[in-house]
Design an enzyme around this catalytic site. Structure first.
Site, mmCIF file in Angstrom:
data_model
loop_
_atom_site.group_PDB
_atom_site.id
_atom_site.type_symbol
_atom_site.label_atom_id
_atom_site.label_comp_id
_atom_site.label_asym_id
_atom_site.label_seq_id
_atom_site.Cartn_x
_atom_site.Cartn_y
_atom_site.Cartn_z
ATOM 1 N N HIS A 13 0.863 -1.207 0.158
ATOM 2 C CA HIS A 13 0.030 0.096 0.055
ATOM 3 C C HIS A 13 0.820 1.342 -0.098
ATOM 4 O O HIS A 13 1.847 1.305 0.511
ATOM 5 C CB HIS A 13 -0.913 0.018 1.146
ATOM 6 C CG HIS A 13 -1.656 -1.104 1.304
ATOM 7 N ND1 HIS A 13 -3.141 -1.173 1.163
ATOM 8 C CD2 HIS A 13 -1.458 -2.086 2.149
ATOM 9 C CE1 HIS A 13 -3.740 -2.203 1.377
ATOM 10 N NE2 HIS A 13 -2.742 -3.300 2.082
ATOM 11 N N TYR A 41 -1.858 -1.694 9.250
ATOM 12 C CA TYR A 41 -0.716 -2.231 8.489
ATOM 13 C C TYR A 41 0.386 -3.112 9.432
ATOM 14 O O TYR A 41 0.463 -2.602 10.612
ATOM 15 C CB TYR A 41 -0.019 -1.215 7.671
ATOM 16 C CG TYR A 41 -0.646 -0.561 6.813
ATOM 17 C CD1 TYR A 41 -1.394 -0.868 5.717
ATOM 18 C CD2 TYR A 41 -0.684 1.060 7.112
ATOM 19 C CE1 TYR A 41 -2.205 -0.108 4.930
ATOM 20 C CE2 TYR A 41 -1.732 1.725 6.335
ATOM 21 C CZ TYR A 41 -2.313 1.286 5.147
ATOM 22 O OH TYR A 41 -3.072 1.716 4.208
ATOM 23 N N HIS A 117 -2.540 -3.031 -3.558
ATOM 24 C CA HIS A 117 -3.718 -2.949 -2.943
ATOM 25 C C HIS A 117 -4.771 -2.848 -4.161
ATOM 26 O O HIS A 117 -6.016 -3.572 -4.093
ATOM 27 C CB HIS A 117 -3.928 -1.618 -2.121
ATOM 28 C CG HIS A 117 -5.330 -1.406 -1.593
ATOM 29 N ND1 HIS A 117 -5.364 -0.307 -1.070
ATOM 30 C CD2 HIS A 117 -6.221 -2.171 -1.374
ATOM 31 C CE1 HIS A 117 -6.946 -0.281 -0.459
ATOM 32 N NE2 HIS A 117 -7.368 -1.623 -0.775
ATOM 33 N N LYS A 125 -8.910 1.778 -6.660
ATOM 34 C CA LYS A 125 -7.902 2.789 -6.177
ATOM 35 C C LYS A 125 -6.599 2.686 -7.001
ATOM 36 O O LYS A 125 -6.124 1.542 -7.604
ATOM 37 C CB LYS A 125 -7.394 2.627 -4.708
ATOM 38 C CG LYS A 125 -8.631 2.625 -3.794
ATOM 39 C CD LYS A 125 -8.320 2.641 -2.118
ATOM 40 C CE LYS A 125 -9.294 2.765 -1.106
ATOM 41 N NZ LYS A 125 -8.756 2.730 0.187
ATOM 42 N N CYS A 127 -3.758 2.717 -5.422
ATOM 43 C CA CYS A 127 -2.616 2.335 -4.286
ATOM 44 C C CYS A 127 -2.267 0.733 -4.711
ATOM 45 O O CYS A 127 -3.057 0.207 -4.996
ATOM 46 C CB CYS A 127 -3.561 2.410 -3.101
ATOM 47 S SG CYS A 127 -2.622 1.744 -1.739
#
Length: 144
Positions: A13, A41, A117, A125, A127
């Site tokens: 991420h 995380y 991600h 996203k 990410c």
């Protein structure tokens, strides 16, 4: 927090913080605790490449909605340009640290699946703001 379960995945991420903004791992963890009620995380990699264990890899994080069982979350500080658009802002130190962390987990778990991600189904996203599969393909030492 519930147990992580057998480790099968590692998801990369970005923190979606502007390029060059120095944000501490504990700050990211506090943001996630406020938003999700827990640390998201397992590791956060700061701009200088320092790797901070923010959640034991025996506990489940909150980083890929509905897919956190057996899934380690690694976040690097950065991921957007100064205007907030997705951009791979990893510093050379962050890239080296991420490479070493992925290699260490792959050594422990040879069947580990590493994704960004955005590579999870249903995630809309950018990410982590880079193509993890392409990055891994150009890092032969990580496939060992």
């Amino acid at each position: 927090m519930p147990p992580l379960g057998p480790i099968r995945f590692l998801t990369i991420h970005c923190a979606a913080t502007p390029e060059g903004r120095d944000v501490a791992a504990e700050t990211i963890s506090s943001w996630d605790t406020a938003k999700f009620g827990q640390v998201s995380y397992h590791y956060v990699i700061e701009l200088d490449g320092s790797v901070h264990a923010t959640l034991p890899d025996t506990l489940k994080g909150a980083h890929v909605g509905g897919r956190n069982t057996g899934n380690l979350g690694v976040c690097y500080v950065g991921g957007v340009d100064k205007a907030g658009r997705p951009k791979d802002t990893r510093t050379p130190a962050q890239t080296m640290a991420l490479r070493a962390l992925v290699a260490a987990y792959r050594a422990r778990f040879p069947d580990l699946v590493v994704r960004g991600h955005r590579d999870w189904p249903g995630v809309a996203k950018a990410c982590p703001s880079f193509d993890v599969a392409a990055w891994l393909a150009h890092a032969p030492e990580e496939r060992a």
